[in-house]
Design a protein around this motif. Structure first.
Motif, PDB file in Angstrom:
ATOM      1  N   PHE A   1     -13.942  18.492  29.692  1.00  0.00           N
ATOM      2  CA  PHE A   1     -12.790  17.745  29.681  1.00  0.00           C
ATOM      3  C   PHE A   1     -12.045  17.249  30.945  1.00  0.00           C
ATOM      4  O   PHE A   1     -11.707  16.178  31.086  1.00  0.00           O
ATOM      5  CB  PHE A   1     -11.475  18.441  28.794  1.00  0.00           C
ATOM      6  CG  PHE A   1     -10.372  18.033  28.646  1.00  0.00           C
ATOM      7  CD1 PHE A   1      -9.875  16.843  27.847  1.00  0.00           C
ATOM      8  CD2 PHE A   1      -9.191  18.522  29.366  1.00  0.00           C
ATOM      9  CE1 PHE A   1      -8.731  16.429  28.082  1.00  0.00           C
ATOM     10  CE2 PHE A   1      -7.937  18.119  29.611  1.00  0.00           C
ATOM     11  CZ  PHE A   1      -7.623  17.224  28.749  1.00  0.00           C
ATOM     12  N   ILE A   2     -11.895  18.244  31.877  1.00  0.00           N
ATOM     13  CA  ILE A   2     -11.335  18.034  33.253  1.00  0.00           C
ATOM     14  C   ILE A   2     -12.311  17.066  33.877  1.00  0.00           C
ATOM     15  O   ILE A   2     -11.497  16.131  34.691  1.00  0.00           O
ATOM     16  CB  ILE A   2     -11.243  19.325  33.890  1.00  0.00           C
ATOM     17  CG1 ILE A   2     -10.302  20.194  33.507  1.00  0.00           C
ATOM     18  CG2 ILE A   2     -10.854  18.961  35.512  1.00  0.00           C
ATOM     19  CD1 ILE A   2     -10.215  21.651  33.902  1.00  0.00           C
ATOM     20  N   ALA A   3     -13.342  17.039  33.981  1.00  0.00           N
ATOM     21  CA  ALA A   3     -14.507  16.294  34.683  1.00  0.00           C
ATOM     22  C   ALA A   3     -14.354  15.010  34.156  1.00  0.00           C
ATOM     23  O   ALA A   3     -14.406  13.706  34.944  1.00  0.00           O
ATOM     24  CB  ALA A   3     -15.748  16.755  34.760  1.00  0.00           C
ATOM     25  N   THR A   4     -14.308  14.711  32.610  1.00  0.00           N
ATOM     26  CA  THR A   4     -14.239  13.406  32.122  1.00  0.00           C
ATOM     27  C   THR A   4     -12.969  12.756  32.319  1.00  0.00           C
ATOM     28  O   THR A   4     -12.949  11.419  32.670  1.00  0.00           O
ATOM     29  CB  THR A   4     -14.334  13.579  30.616  1.00  0.00           C
ATOM     30  OG1 THR A   4     -15.768  14.203  30.484  1.00  0.00           O
ATOM     31  CG2 THR A   4     -14.671  12.248  29.872  1.00  0.00           C
ATOM     32  N   MET A   5     -11.965  13.304  32.212  1.00  0.00           N
ATOM     33  CA  MET A   5     -10.518  12.804  32.361  1.00  0.00           C
ATOM     34  C   MET A   5     -10.271  12.443  33.831  1.00  0.00           C
ATOM     35  O   MET A   5      -9.935  11.454  34.151  1.00  0.00           O
ATOM     36  CB  MET A   5      -9.494  13.657  31.678  1.00  0.00           C
ATOM     37  CG  MET A   5      -9.338  14.041  30.575  1.00  0.00           C
ATOM     38  SD  MET A   5      -9.302  12.363  29.416  1.00  0.00           S
ATOM     39  CE  MET A   5      -7.912  11.615  29.859  1.00  0.00           C
TER      40      MET A   5
END
Length: 274
Positions: free
Chosen positions: A72-76
């Motif tokens: 989630f962190i890397a994608t956003m």
């Protein structure tokens, strides 16, 4: 074969071996029976998939949760950071406004200092904003840092696109946003790929800042979780750590292998002009 060419091949082979061997050792250790990373040979006598199974079934470690948090962190961070970099770099490359050169100079100077120098200031700022132990704190920092880090490469890429395309579209009545969306953005696929991969891989493997900001076990990322796995006193879960490290590397490996053509094109095109 000339001695100079032969020496070049020898150096390249040595560098490849130095890079591949440790990674191959970790991969084979993840299939090794037992908990110790030590082995008399590269290929263990007995192979097992139990360590990969234990990652997702163990009640002691929430590996699946760590994986979801990191994804989630890397994608956003990739989405927001790439968007900010593309728009900001386009403005720096195409528009002339007061403070433009000074802004570029400031960002150039900022790139000369390691990022961890600002961690205390960021920690205090995020504390005042009540964003500690929050994934969005990492996303905001990674996204904003992506622009400062990649602005010169992206600007260099935009400088290679002829301004005549903009002028022709403007004559036809296109707005600045239409020119960017309909003309510049489709031509920026190599650069967009490069920036996205850099931001994603940086956010995916970051450890120092994630450990500083995230406190609770249900919020931590893969890098922090794997570190905690082997940092405990009398820990013997080294092969489990190896299996987790292998799964950690798969998304980045797949993305780089799949998009390597665009990655090279974006890097070389953006380096042609400053």
């Amino acid at each position: 074969m000339k001695p100079r060419v032969l020496l070049s091949y020898v150096i390249i082979i040595l560098l490849v071996c130095m890079s591949v061997y440790p990674a191959l050792w970790i991969v084979m250790s993840s299939f090794k029976v037992g908990n110790s990373l030590y082995s008399e040979s590269l290929i263990p006598d007995a192979l097992t998939l139990d360590h990969y199974k234990d990652l997702f079934t163990s009640k002691k470690h929430s590996y699946a949760n760590w994986y979801g948090n990191t994804l989630f962190i890397a994608t956003m961070s990739t989405i927001i950071g790439s968007f900010l970099t593309l728009l900001g770099s386009y403005a720096m490359a195409r528009f002339r406004f007061y403070g433009r050169k000074q802004s570029l100079m400031v960002m150039l100077v900022l790139n000369m200092f390691p990022g961890f120098m600002a961690m205390i200031a960021l920690f205090i700022l995020l504390y005042q904003l009540d964003l500690l132990n929050n994934h969005w704190a990492l996303i905001l920092v990674y996204s904003s840092g992506a622009f400062v880090t990649n602005v010169f490469v992206a600007k260099g890429f935009y400088d290679t696109i002829p301004r005549s395309l903009d002028e022709a579209a403007r004559i036809d009545g296109a707005s600045h946003f239409t020119i960017f969306y309909r003309i510049i953005l489709p031509l920026s696929t190599p650069m967009l790929t490069y920036i996205s991969l850099v931001v994603f891989s940086g956010a995916w493997v970051d450890f120092i800042f994630a450990r500083l900001i995230l406190r609770s076990q249900d919020k931590i990322t893969l890098a922090v979780g794997l570190y905690n796995m082997v940092n405990q006193r009398n820990s013997t879960e080294f092969t489990l750590f190896a299996a987790g490290a292998v799964l950690l590397s798969i998304p980045v490996f797949v993305l780089y292998f799949w998009l390597q053509k665009y990655l090279v094109e974006g890097l070389t095109a953006g380096a042609s002009k400053g």
